[in-house]
Design an enzyme around this catalytic site. Structure first.
Site, PDB file in Angstrom:
ATOM      1  N   ILE A  15       1.081  -1.015   0.004  1.00 30.56           N
ATOM      2  CA  ILE A  15       0.056   0.102  -0.476  1.00 30.56           C
ATOM      3  C   ILE A  15       1.178   0.999   0.295  1.00 30.56           C
ATOM      4  CG2 ILE A  15      -1.624   1.362   1.575  1.00 30.56           C
ATOM      5  CD1 ILE A  15      -3.041  -1.532   2.430  1.00 30.56           C
ATOM      6  N   PHE A  16       0.600   2.255  -1.014  1.00 27.54           N
ATOM      7  CA  PHE A  16       1.401   3.287  -0.929  1.00 27.54           C
ATOM      8  C   PHE A  16       0.877   4.802  -0.123  1.00 27.54           C
ATOM      9  CE2 PHE A  16       2.885   7.194  -3.763  1.00 27.54           C
ATOM     10  CZ  PHE A  16       4.035   7.133  -2.848  1.00 27.54           C
ATOM     11  N   GLY A  17       1.329   4.914   0.731  1.00 30.92           N
ATOM     12  CA  GLY A  17       1.001   6.467   1.032  1.00 30.92           C
ATOM     13  C   GLY A  17       1.631   7.213   1.272  1.00 30.92           C
ATOM     14  N   TYR A  18       1.237   8.870   0.603  1.00 27.39           N
ATOM     15  CA  TYR A  18       1.889  10.040  -0.338  1.00 27.39           C
ATOM     16  C   TYR A  18       1.438  11.352   0.525  1.00 27.39           C
ATOM     17  CZ  TYR A  18      -2.542  10.800  -2.702  1.00 27.39           C
ATOM     18  OH  TYR A  18      -3.794  10.665  -2.733  1.00 27.39           O
ATOM     19  N   GLY A  19       0.520  11.094   1.900  1.00 28.65           N
ATOM     20  CA  GLY A  19       0.245  12.396   2.737  1.00 28.65           C
ATOM     21  C   GLY A  19       0.402  11.692   3.559  1.00 28.65           C
ATOM     22  N   SER A  20      -0.844  11.361   5.002  1.00 34.09           N
ATOM     23  CA  SER A  20      -1.126  11.642   6.406  1.00 34.09           C
ATOM     24  C   SER A  20      -0.087   9.351   6.709  1.00 34.09           C
ATOM     25  CB  SER A  20      -1.807  11.826   6.942  1.00 34.09           C
ATOM     26  OG  SER A  20      -3.165  10.669   6.301  1.00 34.09           O
ATOM     27  N   GLU A  95      -9.798   6.039   4.571  1.00 31.65           N
ATOM     28  CA  GLU A  95      -9.443   7.183   2.588  1.00 31.65           C
ATOM     29  C   GLU A  95     -10.583   7.626   1.792  1.00 31.65           C
ATOM     30  OE1 GLU A  95      -6.829   8.517   2.547  1.00 31.65           O
ATOM     31  OE2 GLU A  95      -6.066   7.611   4.067  1.00 31.65           O
TER      32      GLU A  95
END
Length: 208
Positions: A15-20, A95
């Site tokens: 799972i890719f996260g780019y914010g919080s 999300e």
């Protein structure tokens, strides 16, 4: 495409996260990797009326916008076995239901050399979302962030933690959009002593 269809019969996924998600995943995972995806740029164009804002004053949070020349840095988390179902249930609420994001599969490239690319799930908010705010100037975005807070905390915290992540984990990367908004925000509060971030909320020094 639904996450359940993507991961059917798989024993692990990324799972890719780019914010919080880069500093607050809040789900169990096996390992994490800093890296980037191509073809997208990170922008503070999405509204948030729950976590970092409310119905009257929606905050500004990041989403991904397609740009073939761009790349976005963040963190990919590997979840395995029962972690998959648990993380997807949690992220669906965080999300999709509350954030208005949809899911896509992207190619994630780890920062660490010698490792191959990975297929990862990512959450993206599009312009079709009713709380999508769209483009604005750095000053306008910073001014909006400066006055908004929600159930998770102040919108300022979101911006500063994301900028801190980039400086610490990706010091060689110049994220002009992110750092320009941060600079505009700091300029707003420069006359009152600046901003001091305390966990879980930022304190505006000199503000009354």
């Amino acid at each position: 495409m639904k996450p359940r269809d993507i991961i059917k019969e798989k024993s692990s996924m990324w799972i890719f996260g780019y914010g919080s998600l880069v500093w607050k995943p809040d789900f169990a995972y096996k390992k994490s990797k800093v890296g980037y995806i191509k073809g997208y740029k990170r922008r503070f164009w999405h509204g948030d009326d729950f976590y970092r804002g409310d119905k009257e004053k929606p905050g500004r949070v990041v989403t991904l916008v397609e740009d073939q020349e761009a790349c976005t840095w963040g963190v990919a988390y590997e979840v395995t076995d029962c972690q998959i179902e648990e993380s997807l249930q949690y992220l669906n609420m965080r999300e999709v239901v509350l954030g208005g994001y949809i899911t896509q599969m992207v190619e994630f490239i780890p920062k660490e050399k010698g490792q191959g690319s990975l297929l990862a799930l990512v959450y993206i908010a599009t312009s079709n979302n009713p709380i999508y705010l769209g483009p604005a100037s750095d000053k306008e975005i910073a001014a909006q962030i400066a006055i908004c807070s929600g159930n998770t905390g102040h919108n300022i915290e979101y911006l500063i933690r994301l900028a801190d992540f980039m400086r610490i984990s990706c010091p060689e990367v110049e994220d002009e959009h992110l750092f320009s908004i941060e600079a505009a925000l700091l300029n707003i509060f420069s006359d009152c002593g600046g901003i001091k971030l305390l966990d879980p909320k930022p304190i505006l020094l000199g503000a009354t």
